[in-house]
Design a protein around this motif. Structure first.
Motif, PDB file in Angstrom:
ATOM      1  N   ALA A  64     -95.958   6.865  11.824  1.00 17.82           N
ATOM      2  CA  ALA A  64     -95.154   5.636  12.589  1.00 17.82           C
ATOM      3  C   ALA A  64     -94.568   4.822  11.675  1.00 17.82           C
ATOM      4  CB  ALA A  64     -96.329   5.400  13.795  1.00 17.82           C
ATOM      5  N   THR A  65     -95.044   4.755  10.438  1.00 17.75           N
ATOM      6  CA  THR A  65     -94.467   3.601   9.895  1.00 17.75           C
ATOM      7  C   THR A  65     -93.480   3.793   8.942  1.00 17.75           C
ATOM      8  OG1 THR A  65     -96.276   4.065   7.843  1.00 17.75           O
ATOM      9  CG2 THR A  65     -97.057   2.418   9.718  1.00 17.75           C
ATOM     10  N   VAL A  66     -92.973   5.220   8.917  1.00 20.01           N
ATOM     11  CA  VAL A  66     -92.168   5.639   8.040  1.00 20.01           C
ATOM     12  C   VAL A  66     -90.534   5.571   9.139  1.00 20.01           C
ATOM     13  CG1 VAL A  66     -90.905   7.282   6.548  1.00 20.01           C
ATOM     14  CG2 VAL A  66     -93.557   6.843   6.558  1.00 20.01           C
ATOM     15  N   ARG A  67     -89.639   4.967   8.607  1.00 20.67           N
ATOM     16  CA  ARG A  67     -88.459   4.932   9.304  1.00 20.67           C
ATOM     17  C   ARG A  67     -87.309   5.563   8.644  1.00 20.67           C
ATOM     18  NH1 ARG A  67     -88.631  -1.649   8.817  1.00 20.67           N
ATOM     19  NH2 ARG A  67     -88.639  -0.854   6.635  1.00 20.67           N
ATOM     20  N   LEU A 123     -85.068   5.277   6.987  1.00 21.15           N
ATOM     21  CA  LEU A 123     -84.654   4.832   5.655  1.00 21.15           C
ATOM     22  C   LEU A 123     -85.654   3.500   5.303  1.00 21.15           C
ATOM     23  CD1 LEU A 123     -83.031   5.021   2.981  1.00 21.15           C
ATOM     24  CD2 LEU A 123     -81.403   3.526   3.846  1.00 21.15           C
ATOM     25  N   ASP A 124     -86.571   3.741   4.274  1.00 24.44           N
ATOM     26  CA  ASP A 124     -87.529   2.833   4.228  1.00 24.44           C
ATOM     27  C   ASP A 124     -87.822   2.399   2.730  1.00 24.44           C
ATOM     28  OD1 ASP A 124     -89.486   0.977   4.828  1.00 24.44           O
ATOM     29  OD2 ASP A 124     -90.850   2.601   5.864  1.00 24.44           O
ATOM     30  N   ARG A 125     -88.329   1.311   2.331  1.00 20.91           N
ATOM     31  CA  ARG A 125     -88.573   0.939   0.998  1.00 20.91           C
ATOM     32  C   ARG A 125     -89.750   0.710   0.588  1.00 20.91           C
ATOM     33  NH1 ARG A 125     -85.059  -3.133  -1.577  1.00 20.91           N
ATOM     34  NH2 ARG A 125     -83.924  -2.946   0.171  1.00 20.91           N
ATOM     35  N   ILE A 126     -90.080   1.286  -0.808  1.00 22.54           N
ATOM     36  CA  ILE A 126     -91.513   1.124  -1.325  1.00 22.54           C
ATOM     37  C   ILE A 126     -91.172   0.636  -2.602  1.00 22.54           C
ATOM     38  CG2 ILE A 126     -92.048   3.578  -0.347  1.00 22.54           C
ATOM     39  CD1 ILE A 126     -91.636   4.783  -3.047  1.00 22.54           C
ATOM     40  N   ASN A 127     -92.639   0.287  -2.896  1.00 21.11           N
ATOM     41  CA  ASN A 127     -92.668  -0.402  -4.500  1.00 21.11           C
ATOM     42  C   ASN A 127     -92.995   0.851  -5.445  1.00 21.11           C
ATOM     43  OD1 ASN A 127     -92.012  -3.172  -4.149  1.00 21.11           O
ATOM     44  ND2 ASN A 127     -94.070  -3.469  -3.303  1.00 21.11           N
ATOM     45  N   LEU A 128     -92.510   0.821  -6.435  1.00 18.71           N
ATOM     46  CA  LEU A 128     -92.733   2.029  -7.449  1.00 18.71           C
ATOM     47  C   LEU A 128     -93.184   1.555  -8.756  1.00 18.71           C
ATOM     48  CD1 LEU A 128     -92.681   5.112  -7.805  1.00 18.71           C
ATOM     49  CD2 LEU A 128     -90.350   5.078  -8.170  1.00 18.71           C
ATOM     50  N   ARG A 129     -94.472   1.768  -9.267  1.00 17.97           N
ATOM     51  CA  ARG A 129     -94.823   1.238 -10.508  1.00 17.97           C
ATOM     52  C   ARG A 129     -94.368   2.584 -11.600  1.00 17.97           C
ATOM     53  NH1 ARG A 129     -98.957  -0.845  -7.309  1.00 17.97           N
ATOM     54  NH2 ARG A 129     -98.639  -3.175  -7.231  1.00 17.97           N
ATOM     55  N   LEU A 130     -93.372   2.236 -12.431  1.00 21.11           N
ATOM     56  CA  LEU A 130     -93.371   3.326 -13.498  1.00 21.11           C
ATOM     57  C   LEU A 130     -93.411   2.392 -15.028  1.00 21.11           C
ATOM     58  CD1 LEU A 130     -90.136   4.660 -12.141  1.00 21.11           C
ATOM     59  CD2 LEU A 130     -92.419   5.809 -12.160  1.00 21.11           C
TER      60      LEU A 130
END
Length: 70
Positions: free
Chosen positions: A7-10, A12-19
């Protein structure tokens, strides 16, 4: 197997990605090899889409093999 969308995924959603810095450098190097100006976000999005397609194809092949041999 059915995967339901949380339910929390729209759409188009934004995430933080650590690389690591090395990973960013490798991505930037590959981006520089391409014509035009490809953003990191676009490059990473394309890479994820390619990985998902590859895994789906591998799953399809495993399923076909299971059906034909089983």
């Amino acid at each position: 197997m059915t995967i339901s969308k949380p339910a929390t995924v729209r759409d188009l959603d934004r995430i933080n990605l650590r690389l690591s810095a090395d990973t960013f450098a490798a991505i930037d190097s590959r981006r520089a090899d391409r014509p035009g100006n490809v953003s990191r976000n676009s490059w990473i999005t394309e890479a994820i889409a390619e990985k998902l397609a590859r895994e789906a194809s591998a799953n399809d092949l495993r399923e076909e093999s299971r059906v034909s041999h089983g």
